[in-house]
Design a protein around this motif. Structure first.
Motif, PDB file in Angstrom:
ATOM      1  N   ILE A 110      -3.367  -6.300  -8.180  1.00  0.00           N
ATOM      2  CA  ILE A 110      -2.271  -6.053  -9.136  1.00  0.00           C
ATOM      3  C   ILE A 110      -0.981  -6.708  -8.672  1.00  0.00           C
ATOM      4  CG2 ILE A 110      -0.800  -4.237 -10.095  1.00  0.00           C
ATOM      5  CD1 ILE A 110      -3.296  -2.432 -10.121  1.00  0.00           C
ATOM      6  N   GLU A 111      -0.646  -6.558  -7.403  1.00  0.00           N
ATOM      7  CA  GLU A 111       0.582  -7.129  -6.872  1.00  0.00           C
ATOM      8  C   GLU A 111       0.569  -8.651  -6.974  1.00  0.00           C
ATOM      9  OE1 GLU A 111       3.434  -5.832  -5.779  1.00  0.00           O
ATOM     10  OE2 GLU A 111       2.726  -3.827  -6.354  1.00  0.00           O
ATOM     11  N   ASN A 112      -0.565  -9.253  -6.770  1.00  0.00           N
ATOM     12  CA  ASN A 112      -0.634 -10.711  -6.865  1.00  0.00           C
ATOM     13  C   ASN A 112      -0.623 -11.195  -8.306  1.00  0.00           C
ATOM     14  OD1 ASN A 112      -1.227 -12.253  -4.127  1.00  0.00           O
ATOM     15  ND2 ASN A 112      -2.096 -10.197  -4.001  1.00  0.00           N
ATOM     16  N   LEU A 113      -1.195 -10.411  -9.208  1.00  0.00           N
ATOM     17  CA  LEU A 113      -1.196 -10.818 -10.613  1.00  0.00           C
ATOM     18  C   LEU A 113       0.206 -10.764 -11.215  1.00  0.00           C
ATOM     19  CD1 LEU A 113      -4.459  -9.157 -12.013  1.00  0.00           C
ATOM     20  CD2 LEU A 113      -4.017 -11.583 -11.663  1.00  0.00           C
ATOM     21  N   ARG A 114       1.021  -9.912 -10.693  1.00  0.00           N
ATOM     22  CA  ARG A 114       2.383  -9.784 -11.225  1.00  0.00           C
ATOM     23  C   ARG A 114       3.178 -11.074 -11.066  1.00  0.00           C
ATOM     24  NH1 ARG A 114       4.617  -3.786  -9.453  1.00  0.00           N
ATOM     25  NH2 ARG A 114       3.409  -2.608 -11.031  1.00  0.00           N
ATOM     26  N   SER A 127      -9.492   0.933  -3.959  1.00  0.00           N
ATOM     27  CA  SER A 127      -8.110   1.193  -4.380  1.00  0.00           C
ATOM     28  C   SER A 127      -7.145   0.214  -3.712  1.00  0.00           C
ATOM     29  CB  SER A 127      -7.709   2.635  -4.043  1.00  0.00           C
ATOM     30  OG  SER A 127      -8.528   3.547  -4.732  1.00  0.00           O
ATOM     31  N   CYS A 128      -7.362   0.007  -2.421  1.00  0.00           N
ATOM     32  CA  CYS A 128      -6.499  -0.945  -1.696  1.00  0.00           C
ATOM     33  C   CYS A 128      -6.653  -2.354  -2.249  1.00  0.00           C
ATOM     34  CB  CYS A 128      -6.831  -0.910  -0.209  1.00  0.00           C
ATOM     35  SG  CYS A 128      -6.404   0.646   0.597  1.00  0.00           S
ATOM     36  N   LEU A 129      -7.881  -2.746  -2.548  1.00  0.00           N
ATOM     37  CA  LEU A 129      -8.114  -4.063  -3.136  1.00  0.00           C
ATOM     38  C   LEU A 129      -7.471  -4.158  -4.522  1.00  0.00           C
ATOM     39  CD1 LEU A 129     -11.847  -4.693  -2.139  1.00  0.00           C
ATOM     40  CD2 LEU A 129      -9.822  -5.810  -1.206  1.00  0.00           C
ATOM     41  N   LEU A 150       0.822  -1.207   0.000  1.00  0.00           N
ATOM     42  CA  LEU A 150       0.000   0.000   0.000  1.00  0.00           C
ATOM     43  C   LEU A 150       0.852   1.251   0.000  1.00  0.00           C
ATOM     44  CD1 LEU A 150      -2.811  -1.002   2.540  1.00  0.00           C
ATOM     45  CD2 LEU A 150      -2.942  -0.973   0.046  1.00  0.00           C
ATOM     46  N   SER A 151       1.983   1.204   0.707  1.00  0.00           N
ATOM     47  CA  SER A 151       2.893   2.352   0.739  1.00  0.00           C
ATOM     48  C   SER A 151       3.491   2.611  -0.634  1.00  0.00           C
ATOM     49  CB  SER A 151       3.996   2.107   1.771  1.00  0.00           C
ATOM     50  OG  SER A 151       4.922   3.173   1.770  1.00  0.00           O
TER      51      SER A 151
END
Length: 364
Positions: free
Chosen positions: A353-357, A346-348, A16-17
């Motif tokens: 996105i981070e997991n799809l990468r 937005s947080c979700l 999130l940061s």
């Protein structure tokens, strides 16, 4: 980091940061748009009126023979349900719709096929009746114009009162009509009985059914006594000297006259006894019917007096006043909800996105 690994709170905060600017800008943009959007929304004003149902006892005449009656002022649940039914009836709704030109206010053309359905649906979205915790009816109406909101609420309450009164008046009219018909029928029967009584009295030579029998008995007893007395005198003078022949003829004539009188009275008494039974039966029925007729006429007078007497079907607790503060939209709440939803989404989004990468192939 594989898909089977569990994320810690620290790792989530790091993600999130990393995306904090994007989250901030997204949330900020949504906040600005929601503020602008709520400013474009129309203000609606809600006007309320509160009233209790009145008891139907207030519209009823005092029953015959009762000088004191325990009259209820406030109605029960049945009276309350009746007002709720009237409030939601087409008669009341379309009276308000037509009175305040709701077709034009809601931009609905009257000549459309479903215009009545559309305007009623739109109107009832803003028209509410609820039962308060104290057992009263709270009627409210919401409109963009505060004066219209108050006008509709007060007009609705007044129309409900008039309609409830009309229903009661119609019932009273029906009851009065039944009494009038019943009175006319009883008067016809009474006339027929009176005619029969006169006919029987004429044929039986009865003029007074109550005292004529006693008079006959008195006359009969007196005539019989006088006849016996004159018979005794006749027999006495009959055995006397010839110079008493004048007295003999005198008492002989008197005996004959009294005998004829006694026979006539006996015949009249026989006719009297034959007719008095039927006459007394008819007179008893006549008296009973006359008593009922008097009672019905008095009741009809009370009903007619009630029909033209004012009464109320409800007790007003609070009139609808022109509201000075909009009831909706709650702009601050809408903005807060929009910002909160934007932030959470937005947080979700960052988490997705981070997991799809991890599943996307890395470029060489």
């Amino acid at each position: 980091m594989t898909s089977d690994q569990q994320y810690s709170l620290k790792e989530l905060l790091e993600q999130l940061s990393k995306w904090r600017k994007q989250i901030f800008y997204t949330t900020f943009i949504v906040a600005v748009l929601s503020v602008l959007g709520t400013l474009l929304l129309d203000d609606y004003y809600n006007a309320e009126t509160v009233f209790y149902a009145a008891s139907q006892d207030m519209a009823d005449p005092v029953p015959l023979g009762l000088y004191e009656k325990n009259i209820r002022i406030y109605g029960d649940d049945k009276d309350l349900d009746r007002l709720f039914s009237i409030a939601s009836s087409n008669e009341v709704l379309f009276f308000l719709i037509d009175s305040f030109d709701m077709y034009d206010r809601y931009d609905i053309k009257k000549d459309e096929a479903k215009s009545r359905y559309k305007v009623k649906t739109k109107f009832t979205d803003h028209y509410k009746t609820v039962k308060t915790k104290h057992g009263a009816i709270q009627l409210s109406f919401e409109d963009k114009d505060p004066e219209v909101a108050a006008g509709v609420a007060n007009a609705a309450r007044q129309k409900i009162n008039e309609t409830a009164q009309q229903i009661i008046k119609e019932s009273q009219h029906m009851m009065a009509s039944k009494f009038e018909s019943n009175i006319a029928s009883k008067e016809s029967i009474l006339d027929s009985i009176s005619a029969k009584v006169l006919q029987y009295k004429k044929s039986s030579k009865i003029y007074d059914s109550r005292t004529q029998g006693e008079i006959y008995t008195t006359i009969l007893a007196g005539t019989a006594s006088e006849l016996e007395e004159n018979k005794a005198k006749y027999n006495y003078y009959k055995g006397a000297q010839p110079y008493k022949q004048d007295s003999v003829m005198k008492y002989q004539a008197m005996v004959q006259g009294l005998t004829n009188k006694l026979n006539q009275i006996t015949d009249e008494m026989k006719s009297f006894e034959e007719g008095i039974s039927m006459i007394r039966k008819l007179e008893t029925e006549e008296f009973r019917l006359y008593d009922q007729l008097s009672s019905d006429k008095e009741r009809l007078k009370q009903l007619n007096a009630t029909l033209y007497s004012p009464f109320t079907a409800l007790h007003v607790v609070e009139l609808a006043e022109v509201p000075v503060k909009a009831s909706r939209p709650k702009r601050a709440i809408l903005v807060i909800i929009s910002v909160a939803v934007a932030f959470v989404l937005s947080c979700l989004g960052v988490f997705v996105i981070e997991n799809l990468r991890e599943f996307l192939p890395e470029k060489n």
